[in-house]
Design an enzyme around this catalytic site. Structure first.
Site, PDB file in Angstrom:
ATOM      1  N   HIS A  31       0.805  -1.216   0.000  1.00  0.00           N
ATOM      2  CA  HIS A  31       0.000   0.000   0.000  1.00  0.00           C
ATOM      3  C   HIS A  31       0.845   1.277   0.000  1.00  0.00           C
ATOM      4  CE1 HIS A  31      -3.090  -3.027   1.146  1.00  0.00           C
ATOM      5  NE2 HIS A  31      -3.738  -2.342   0.220  1.00  0.00           N
ATOM      6  N   ASP A  37     -10.797  -2.431   1.634  1.00  0.00           N
ATOM      7  CA  ASP A  37     -10.171  -2.718   2.920  1.00  0.00           C
ATOM      8  C   ASP A  37      -9.666  -1.455   3.618  1.00  0.00           C
ATOM      9  OD1 ASP A  37      -7.925  -2.092   1.414  1.00  0.00           O
ATOM     10  OD2 ASP A  37      -7.353  -4.188   1.127  1.00  0.00           O
ATOM     11  N   ASP A  89     -20.750   0.181  -8.683  1.00  0.00           N
ATOM     12  CA  ASP A  89     -19.848  -0.311  -9.712  1.00  0.00           C
ATOM     13  C   ASP A  89     -19.035   0.873 -10.241  1.00  0.00           C
ATOM     14  OD1 ASP A  89     -19.413  -2.648 -11.843  1.00  0.00           O
ATOM     15  OD2 ASP A  89     -19.444  -0.712 -12.866  1.00  0.00           O
ATOM     16  N   ALA A  90     -17.715   0.727 -10.235  1.00  0.00           N
ATOM     17  CA  ALA A  90     -16.852   1.865 -10.554  1.00  0.00           C
ATOM     18  C   ALA A  90     -17.114   2.410 -11.959  1.00  0.00           C
ATOM     19  CB  ALA A  90     -15.390   1.459 -10.413  1.00  0.00           C
ATOM     20  N   ASP A 140      -7.432   0.118  -7.656  1.00  0.00           N
ATOM     21  CA  ASP A 140      -6.965  -1.103  -6.990  1.00  0.00           C
ATOM     22  C   ASP A 140      -8.013  -2.199  -7.119  1.00  0.00           C
ATOM     23  OD1 ASP A 140      -5.439  -2.808  -5.513  1.00  0.00           O
ATOM     24  OD2 ASP A 140      -5.769  -1.836  -3.584  1.00  0.00           O
TER      25      ASP A 140
END
Ligand SMILES: Cc1cc2nc3c(=O)[nH]c(=O)nc-3n(C[C@H](O)[C@H](O)[C@H](O)COP(=O)(O)OP(=O)(O)OC[C@H]3O[C@@H](n4cnc5c(N)ncnc54)[C@H](O)[C@@H]3O)c2cc1C
Lengths: 498, 510
Positions: free
Chosen positions: A264, A288, A342-343, A360
């Site tokens: 990250h 996350d 949804d992106a 990501d």
């Protein structure tokens, strides 16, 4: 008396069918392809019943005692059948052997039951009544079981406890039979004690059913499973071993708490530290909150929007104590907005612009995810980029999936970006790569935020240098109408798994 | 939700599927749907020559276009493009579009007929001009979102789905060898330059290949692979609604060799070519009149004007573009003469609205999904072009060209069919690939085409009536896909625009 006898027939028929359905459903659940699983299970079961019936001719003496013992055996094998099968799946390589062995044993025992019972009843009723009634109640029991199974047993009890529950019924029938046939039974005491023992273990198992399930799941992963949930989008599993917390999505490792900081820090800082004026940041995927944690290190960042498909993921990483600790409660930061969408459609429906975008997503292992790695997607993203802005894309491994990695780079360039690919080593993943992309060429940062554990300015230079075995290869760009990336990735993945 | 519960929920799904196996329960939870209007009533009034009502409106104008299918709309598009707006387009349906009409429900737009356009190659100039107009082609680059997304097609074969047709065509060594030889043959034909799109650009008249059926050509060339023969037959059923045993070999081969796309396609939209219709109608504005069936066309005064009569209106025009089917022209146009010897193909199209994707085995859902050895042509998925992750409700468009009987018999069977028979036919065909289909299907809406398109039978290329109509000197010009004989978008557009060019020149506006 007669009623009690025929109720017994009804119950044992129901038990037999439940075990068969449990085995079929479990095999479908674990192996897929329900039609094949069910037909083979039913086939083996019926054939074994035939064998059992045929074998019944060799039982000549002490029929009542034999009947009670068989009942008990069915109770033990049938009751524990689904637990055994789950464990066999988790811990052994021979699930199918266990499956058909268990089905065959139960089938044979059940096949023995009915002829024995008919012979026992022959002394009390006329033969034509015996046949008529036994078969009637046999089929009736089967009907009841087949209705209860999908409507009540599976949804209310689950497969482990459904089998255990019917094991208990079988054991109760055994115990009760010691009274029904007390006239012809030699030593009912010993049999009754045996029934008692079987009953106690089955009831114990029934009560602890959840724990048994968890144990089976633990066997699938090397470490202790501390959380598991199936969302509409994926199966989320968290494991822990000593201080190592791991997240798996659909059985693919997403991070290990031991080295995720490497991933990250490398994902965020080479790009974001080079944009000292960045105020608005967008993260796509990354439910996350770990990339978010790195983004929030910059006091200049006034807002961070995170778009992740799965609301369960972001909720989990907001509320779970250990997980929220891992992302330093980044979801509770007032600068953060979480969007569960949804992106691709979200970007298409909005027109906000951002200074820095972290992309990501999971690896492009299928066409649905592969869309998020296309020229069309990157072109859309470009419209959301503020002047001088930059994006970074997680791009799989330049070592294990070399063509895939360079395909992502090529795709970004085809979409009109200048790219700067780089890589690093993450012990739990291996060699991993990212691609930075912007309209203007990339200039490396001169300072990094404090508190990092992996990245240093000195480390930056070598990351952008690719050793010979990871250098660029000739590839096609990935496009909506020709998703070559999914094919590259599939091929490369196959090679690793060989 | 505890873990045990979530597991049991999944097992529940498996178990209910299983209970089905045990109990052979056919849970068709009240599928709804019906037939949608197929223009049959208006058509029959024409055929039966029902008497006309009184004239309520009379108008004099330079140009009338009859028929609002792709050909008529293209003619109107051409007029608009050249700044000519003094025309009226008459369409008998309650919506324009003809074979390219679309429907829409809460889930998605969906096609009722034409659903794609192959990526126009360099020679299909008109099509490129149109797509530049519509923003689909910009600076020589096709809009990626409009190109059909991966995976484009899959085939249900040997109990599971396979991506593309290649696995089947290359199954055995013998199949592979024949398929390769077939492709070599096609390459040879391609370089002959005989096959162009649109057909009018080439000079194919009297090709020897038009004297045979496609099946005869395959026999003659020694192609015996069952897979290859099925594939060739599928292609002509899909494109022309005609079986290989009836279709001209030239037409069949045209499908394989005429197009030289510079991009992986085709172009497609959720509502199919209905998207093009919608965009053209935006341009045409109020100059289209729907629900206007042309009942009679005459040429009084020595043919200097054309009088076009609908149920309640009469238009006197200097020029007329006939963009409706040719078998209708024979009934409506005064002095047209005998109906040309052309047969038409009956089709059935069903739109299935699904709550969710049913079970299946094999490769991922594609845009075009074909079942091998099925009487139907498979289905296209209306939500395939969505950008978001697949899932949730969708609409499938199922196609069936009725080639098993003669067109006449098939038309009769189609007319006699109840909605229940028709939907049962569709469901039981698709069920082979999707065993749980009946549990997720909400509606089955069906459209019957008694005369969907002209069948390109051997000899169609050199049919004298075609060249005669094409050479018309006005004041009626013919522009419909029937004129080319190949019912595809590019031909309809080409015919419509050709007629428009001539009509405009005639009235001094070209
Ligand atoms: C089920 C199906 C699927 C197809 N799929 C494709 C595809 O995917 N791609 C492709 O390229 N092609 C496809 N086609 C071919 C399609 O026919 C052509 O692409 C094209 O749309 C034909 O246009 P047209 O204008 O020539 O004819 P039509 O669409 O037949 O238009 C004729 C119009 O005239 C109207 N009309 C008829 N009589 C009268 C009258 N008396 N007065 C007024 N109006 C009248 C009709 O209502 C109709 O609107 C398909 C055809 C069918 C049937």
């Amino acid at each position: 008396m007669a009623a009690a006898l025929f109720a017994t027939v009804c119950l044992i028929a129901a038990c037999g069918l439940v075990y068969e359905l449990v085995a079929g459903a479990l095999a479908s659940y674990l192996l897929g392809d329900s039609v094949t699983q069910f037909s083979t299970v039913i086939g083996v079961y019926l054939a074994s019943m035939g064998i059992g019936s045929w074998l019944s001719r060799y039982l000549t003496r002490g029929l009542a005692a034999r009947f009670v013992s068989i009942e008990l055996l069915v109770a033990v094998v049938g009751g524990w059948s689904s637990t055994l099968l789950f464990l066999a799946f988790a811990y052994t390589e021979s699930f199918r052997v266990a499956l058909y062995a268990i089905v065959a044993i139960i089938g044979m025992l059940v096949g023995l039951e009915v002829p024995l019972l008919m012979r026992l009843l022959r002394e009390r009723f006329t033969f034509k009544d015996v046949v008529a009634n036994v078969l009637t109640f046999d089929y009736l029991g089967a009907l009841i079981a087949s209705i209860l199974f999908p409507l009540v047993l599976v949804p209310k009890l689950g497969l482990v406890r459904a089998a255990l529950g019917f094991g208990i019924v079988n054991a109760v029938v055994a115990l009760w039979s010691t009274w029904l046939f007390r006239g012809v039974l030699g030593a009912p005491r010993a049999l009754r004690i045996a029934c008692g023992v079987v009953l106690v273990t089955l009831v114990g198992g029934f009560v602890a059913g959840d724990k048994l399930m968890a144990a089976a799941e633990r066997g699938l992963y090397a470490d202790d499973v501390i959380f598991a949930r199936t969302t509409p989008y994926q199966r989320i599993v968290l494991t822990v071993w000593k201080d190592d917390l791991r997240l798996y999505l659909n059985n693919h490792l997403q991070f290990s708490s031991r080295d995720e900081y490497r991933y990250h820090e490398a994902l965020v800082h080479p790009g974001l530290a080079a944009l000292p004026a960045a105020r608005r940041v967008l993260i796509l995927g990354g439910g996350d909150g770990l990339a978010l944690r790195e983004v929030l290190r910059y006091p200049g960042v006034a807002s961070a929007t995170l778009v992740d498909l799965d609301g369960e993921m972001t909720k989990l990483f907001t509320t779970h104590h250990d997980l929220a600790a891992l992302n330093r409660r980044s979801f509770s930061d007032p600068r953060v907005t979480v969007v569960n969408a949804d992106a691709f459609s979200w970007l298409d429906a909005h027109d906000d612009t951002f200074d820095f975008v972290v992309v990501d997503f999971p690896d492009p292992s299928n066409y649905a995810v592969g869309k998020l790695y296309t020229t069309a997607f990157y072109r859309l993203l470009k419209r959301h980029l503020a002047r001088g802005g930059r994006i970074v894309v997680q791009s799989t491994s330049p070592l294990f999936a070399r063509a895939s990695f360079w395909c992502i780079d090529r795709t970004l360039r085809d979409a009109g970006f200048a790219t700067s690919p780089y890589h690093l080593y993450v012990p739990s993943f291996g060699e991993w790569g990212f691609v930075l992309a912007g309209v203007d060429p990339y200039v490396a940062p001169t300072t990094l935020p404090g508190g990092l554990r992996f990245l240093s300015l000195a480390q930056l230079g070598p990351m952008f240098d690719f050793p010979l075995d990871m250098r660029a290869v000739a590839v096609e760009p990935n496009r909506l109408n020709d998703q070559v990336l999914v094919r590259y990735y599939e091929k490369e993945f196959e090679q690793i798994n060989r | 939700m505890s873990d045990a519960q979530s597991v049991s929920r999944r097992a529940f799904v498996a178990a209910s599927a299983a209970a089905l196996v045990g109990l052979t329960h056919k849970g068709e939870r009240g599928v709804r749907g019906g037939f949608v209007e197929d223009g049959g009533a208006a058509g029959h009034r024409l055929r039966d020559n029902a008497s006309l009502g009184p004239v309520r409106e009379r108008r004099r104008l330079p140009l009338v276009i009859v028929g609002g299918g792709m050909a008529g709309l293209s003619a109107a598009w051409w007029c608009e493009k050249h700044g000519f707006r003094d025309y009226l387009l008459l369409e008998s349906g309650d919506e324009a579009g003809g074979n390219a009409r679309a429907g829409r429900n809460d889930v998605s737009g969906y096609p009722w007929g034409a659903h794609y356009v192959p990526v126009p190659g360099k020679q299909a100039m008109l099509a490129r001009v149109l797509f530049e107009d519509l923003g689909v082609l910009r600076n020589g680059v096709w809009d990626e979102r409009t190109l059909c997304h991966s995976p484009q097609e899959r085939l249900f074969w040997r109990g599971e789905w396979h991506e593309g047709f290649e696995p089947m065509l290359n199954d055995s060594a013998a199949d592979r060898a024949e398929f390769r030889r077939f492709q070599d043959r096609l390459d040879g034909l391609r370089s002959s330059g005989e096959f162009t799109i649109p057909v009018s650009r080439g000079r194919p008249a009297r090709s020897a290949l038009d004297a045979l059926t496609l099946a005869q050509w395959l026999d003659r060339e020694g192609f015996r692979s069952r897979a290859l023969r099925w594939y060739a037959d599928y292609a002509v059923r899909d494109d022309y609604g005609t079986a290989a045993r009836d279709a001209s070999a030239w037409a069949g081969l045209h499908y394989f060799v005429a197009r030289e796309p510079d991009e992986k396609g085709p172009l497609t939209w959720p509502e199919g070519n209905g998207w093009i219709v919608k965009r053209l109608l935006e341009r045409i504005g109020t100059r289209v009149r729907t629900g206007a069936t042309v009942r009679a066309v005459s040429r009084p005064h020595g043919g200097r004007v054309v009088v076009v009569r609908t149920e309640d209106a009469e238009f006197t025009a200097d020029a007329c573009i006939w963009a409706a089917p040719i078998f209708v022209a024979a009934r409506v146009i005064d002095g047209f003469g005998a109906s040309p010897p052309l047969t038409t193909a009956p089709w059935l199209v069903a739109n299935l609205t699904l709550r969710e994707w049913p079970d299946e085995r094999g490769s991922a859902p594609a845009w075009d999904n074909t079942i091998v050895d099925s009487p139907g042509l498979g289905y296209v998925n209306a939500t395939h072009q969505r950008l978001s992750r697949p899932g949730g409700p969708t609409v499938w468009t199922y196609y069936h060209a009725l080639v098993q009987q003669t067109p006449l018999e098939a038309r009769r069977a189609l007319r006699a069919m109840s909605w229940r028979d028709a939907s049962e036919f569709v469901l039981s065909d698709l069920e082979r690939a999707h065993p749980t289909l009946r549990r997720v299907v909400e509606r089955v809406d069906i459209r019957r085409y008694a005369h969907a398109m002209a069948r390109p039978e051997p000899g169609f290329l050199s049919a004298p009536w075609r060249s005669a109509l094409a050479a018309s000197r006005g004041p009626i010009w013919y522009g419909h896909a029937d004129l080319s004989g190949l019912s595809v978008f590019e031909e309809a557009q080409d015919q419509g625009v050709r007629a428009a060019r001539r009509a405009l020149a005639h009235i001094g506006r070209g």
